[in-house]
Enzyme design. Structure first.
Site, PDB file in Angstrom:
ATOM      1  N   THR A 141       0.823  -1.209   0.000  1.00 33.60           N
ATOM      2  CA  THR A 141       0.000   0.000   0.000  1.00 33.60           C
ATOM      3  C   THR A 141       0.857   1.258   0.000  1.00 33.60           C
ATOM      4  O   THR A 141       1.991   1.243   0.523  1.00 33.60           O
ATOM      5  CB  THR A 141      -0.891  -0.003   1.267  1.00 33.60           C
ATOM      6  OG1 THR A 141      -1.413   1.304   1.463  1.00 33.60           O
ATOM      7  CG2 THR A 141      -0.122  -0.364   2.522  1.00 33.60           C
TER       8      THR A 141
ATOM      9  N   TYR B 146      -1.457  -0.007  10.460  1.00 32.83           N
ATOM     10  CA  TYR B 146      -1.766  -0.690   9.206  1.00 32.83           C
ATOM     11  C   TYR B 146      -0.569  -0.589   8.251  1.00 32.83           C
ATOM     12  O   TYR B 146      -0.067  -1.592   7.736  1.00 32.83           O
ATOM     13  CB  TYR B 146      -3.028  -0.099   8.564  1.00 32.83           C
ATOM     14  CG  TYR B 146      -3.222  -0.533   7.126  1.00 32.83           C
ATOM     15  CD1 TYR B 146      -3.476  -1.869   6.811  1.00 32.83           C
ATOM     16  CD2 TYR B 146      -3.128   0.385   6.070  1.00 32.83           C
ATOM     17  CE1 TYR B 146      -3.625  -2.274   5.487  1.00 32.83           C
ATOM     18  CE2 TYR B 146      -3.287  -0.009   4.757  1.00 32.83           C
ATOM     19  CZ  TYR B 146      -3.531  -1.339   4.467  1.00 32.83           C
ATOM     20  OH  TYR B 146      -3.679  -1.741   3.155  1.00 32.83           O
TER      21      TYR B 146
HETATM   22  N1  LIG Z   1      -8.843  -1.504  -0.909  1.00 34.37           N
HETATM   23  C1  LIG Z   1      -7.846  -0.640  -0.936  1.00 34.37           C
HETATM   24  O1  LIG Z   1      -8.059   0.557  -1.193  1.00 34.37           O
HETATM   25  C2  LIG Z   1      -6.424  -1.090  -0.684  1.00 34.37           C
HETATM   26  C3  LIG Z   1      -5.389  -0.147  -0.780  1.00 34.37           C
HETATM   27  C4  LIG Z   1      -4.079  -0.573  -0.558  1.00 34.37           C
HETATM   28  C5  LIG Z   1      -3.813  -1.907  -0.247  1.00 34.37           C
HETATM   29  N2  LIG Z   1      -4.837  -2.793  -0.134  1.00 34.37           N
HETATM   30  C6  LIG Z   1      -4.523  -4.193   0.218  1.00 34.37           C
HETATM   31  O2  LIG Z   1      -5.197  -5.048  -0.676  1.00 34.37           O
HETATM   32  C7  LIG Z   1      -5.526  -6.266  -0.028  1.00 34.37           C
HETATM   33  C8  LIG Z   1      -6.973  -6.609  -0.304  1.00 34.37           C
HETATM   34  O3  LIG Z   1      -7.788  -5.548   0.169  1.00 34.37           O
HETATM   35  P1  LIG Z   1      -9.364  -5.498  -0.141  1.00 34.37           P
HETATM   36  O4  LIG Z   1      -9.709  -4.082  -0.352  1.00 34.37           O
HETATM   37  O5  LIG Z   1      -9.689  -6.500  -1.169  1.00 34.37           O
HETATM   38  O6  LIG Z   1      -9.954  -5.921   1.273  1.00 34.37           O
HETATM   39  P2  LIG Z   1     -11.116  -6.951   1.636  1.00 34.37           P
HETATM   40  O7  LIG Z   1     -11.378  -6.764   3.096  1.00 34.37           O
HETATM   41  O8  LIG Z   1     -12.241  -6.832   0.700  1.00 34.37           O
HETATM   42  O9  LIG Z   1     -10.401  -8.358   1.377  1.00 34.37           O
HETATM   43  C9  LIG Z   1      -9.544  -8.962   2.316  1.00 34.37           C
HETATM   44  C10 LIG Z   1      -9.813 -10.459   2.261  1.00 34.37           C
HETATM   45  O10 LIG Z   1      -8.899 -11.124   3.136  1.00 34.37           O
HETATM   46  C11 LIG Z   1      -9.601 -12.029   3.973  1.00 34.37           C
HETATM   47  N3  LIG Z   1      -8.805 -12.155   5.207  1.00 34.37           N
HETATM   48  C12 LIG Z   1      -8.471 -11.179   6.072  1.00 34.37           C
HETATM   49  N4  LIG Z   1      -7.694 -11.681   7.053  1.00 34.37           N
HETATM   50  C13 LIG Z   1      -7.546 -13.001   6.809  1.00 34.37           C
HETATM   51  C14 LIG Z   1      -6.846 -14.052   7.448  1.00 34.37           C
HETATM   52  N5  LIG Z   1      -6.189 -13.861   8.596  1.00 34.37           N
HETATM   53  N6  LIG Z   1      -6.887 -15.290   6.900  1.00 34.37           N
HETATM   54  C15 LIG Z   1      -7.579 -15.525   5.749  1.00 34.37           C
HETATM   55  N7  LIG Z   1      -8.265 -14.563   5.093  1.00 34.37           N
HETATM   56  C16 LIG Z   1      -8.242 -13.314   5.616  1.00 34.37           C
HETATM   57  C17 LIG Z   1     -10.975 -11.400   4.162  1.00 34.37           C
HETATM   58  O11 LIG Z   1     -11.988 -12.308   4.532  1.00 34.37           O
HETATM   59  C18 LIG Z   1     -11.223 -10.806   2.773  1.00 34.37           C
HETATM   60  O12 LIG Z   1     -11.806 -11.750   1.895  1.00 34.37           O
HETATM   61  C19 LIG Z   1      -5.173  -6.077   1.444  1.00 34.37           C
HETATM   62  O13 LIG Z   1      -3.936  -6.710   1.691  1.00 34.37           O
HETATM   63  C20 LIG Z   1      -5.037  -4.574   1.582  1.00 34.37           C
HETATM   64  O14 LIG Z   1      -4.135  -4.224   2.611  1.00 34.37           O
HETATM   65  C21 LIG Z   1      -6.138  -2.421  -0.355  1.00 34.37           C
END
Ligand SMILES: NC(=O)c1ccc[n+]([C@@H]2O[C@H](COP(=O)([O-])OP(=O)(O)OC[C@H]3O[C@@H](n4cnc5c(N)ncnc54)[C@H](O)[C@@H]3O)[C@@H](O)[C@H]2O)c1
Length: 328
Positions: free
Chosen positions: A117, A141
């Site tokens: 991120t 985070y």
């Molecule tokens: N959405 C954004 O704007 C954004 C920005 C920068 C980085 N990210 C990164 O992208 C990735 C995905 O984000 P997203 O927006 O799809 O979030 P999201 O919450 O929709 O998806 C996260 C997924 O991980 C699963 N999960 C969480 N902890 C877990 C664990 N301990 N074991 C197994 N499954 C687990 C959740 O059930 C979910 O399906 C993350 O790593 C996040 O840090 C997202």
């Protein structure tokens, strides 16, 4: 390729999984459904319910499915929550990644793509943030992702792991067919908050600061459409799979163009044909004036060609997704 996608039932992981399957790859989604949802799973993916902190299960899944490469999305990503419960974030995100790396080592998987991120850069003062800039995350985070990247680098130095870390800027939009989109709250939610206002769930938008040193005084961010971000994962995975020598690369994922909060509000006014009400509050501590990615590296090295580089399209796609899911 046989690809293990942790967090593949979530927002970004599901869009990536669908694109990988459409390209003929075999996808095994591994998710604990903490924020993910079963409707996001592609009918042709294999699903394993599990937590990335489980000491044994990920390694068994890797061996049983002859996994070539891991795409690691599973994480918690709510910044305010990470400040209130930092240990949960170090546990889920950092220890989860560490455990997954140990599982990879035990089962001989040496290719890994990590969801990082822009939060690893912290309060940047530069006009464009590049991958070599200092990393000074300002919340748990961002730190949990920073520590995970450090672990990946150290492990790559042993020649047991090759990795690509993709540092996302502000992700928005839904899949082109509107079947997949964001359900959990991400770290930065201007576009989601604007959808709430436009759909009548909030009276007005709260804008934190209109006196930043930017052209119109509003904070500036780089927004990327989730379909383009997903496509970057597909090209990264294919490059990593084909690579012979050591790979330990980091790429920014954005468009390299910033839009101010006011410009995003105006985009919603154009889409809806109505002025969007907002009120200006004082700046919040730690909110940088502008965070825009330098994307020259990803464009040069991954031959990634975004198809949705258009703020209006991103806002419209997000609004259509929330219209559909809010009424469901
Ligand atoms: N959405 C954004 O704007 C954004 C920005 C920068 C980085 N990210 C990164 O992208 C990735 C995905 O984000 P997203 O927006 O799809 O979030 P999201 O919450 O929709 O998806 C996260 C997924 O991980 C699963 N999960 C969480 N902890 C877990 C664990 N301990 N074991 C197994 N499954 C687990 C959740 O059930 C979910 O399906 C993350 O790593 C996040 O840090 C997202």
């Amino acid at each position: 390729m046989n690809i293990l996608v942790t967090g593949g039932a979530g927002y970004i992981g599901s869009v990536v999984s669908h694109q990988l399957i459409e390209k003929g790859h075999k996808v095994i989604v591994y998710d604990n459904f903490s924020t993910g949802y079963k409707e996001a799973l592609h009918q042709n993916c294999k699903f394993v319910l599990g937590d990335v902190r489980d000491r044994e299960l990920p390694a068994r899944v890797m061996r049983d499915n002859k996994v070539d490469l891991v795409l690691h999305f599973a994480a918690k990503l709510n910044v305010p929550e990470s400040i209130i419960n930092p240990l949960d974030y170090y546990d889920n995100n950092f220890l989860g990644t560490l455990n997954l790396l140990q599982c990879c080592e035990r089962s001989g998987v040496s290719k890994f793509i990590f969801s990082s991120t822009a939060a690893v850069y912290g309060d940047t003062q530069k006009k464009l943030v590049s991958e070599d800039d200092d990393l000074k995350p300002i919340n748990p985070y961002g730190e949990s992702k920073f520590f995970s990247e450090r672990a990946l680098f150290s492990q790559s130095k042993t020649n047991k792991m090759n990795f690509i870390s993709l540092r996302y800027f502000n992700v928005s939009g839904a899949s082109n067919d509107l079947s997949l989109g964001q359900r959990s709250l991400g770290s930065f939610n201007l576009i989601k908050n604007l959808c709430d206002v436009v759909l009548g769930y909030k009276e007005q938008l709260e804008v934190f600061g209109a006196d930043f040193p930017t052209p119109d005084g509003f904070g500036v961010r780089d927004y990327i459409h989730v379909e383009d971000l997903a496509a970057a994962h597909v090209v990264a995975a294919e490059k990593l799979y084909d690579s012979q020598g050591l790979v330990n690369e980091v790429y920014n994922c954005g468009y390299g163009k910033g839009y101010s909060v006011k410009e995003v509000i105006d985009a919603f006014s154009r889409i809806t044909g109505k002025a969007v009400p907002y009120t200006i509050r004082p700046r919040r501590a730690g909110d940088p004036a502008a965070v825009v990615a330098d994307v020259s590296k990803i464009k040069a090295e991954l031959s990634w060609k975004p198809q949705n580089e258009d703020l209006y399209k991103i806002c419209e796609s997000t609004l259509n997704w929330f219209k559909k899911t809010r009424n469901a």
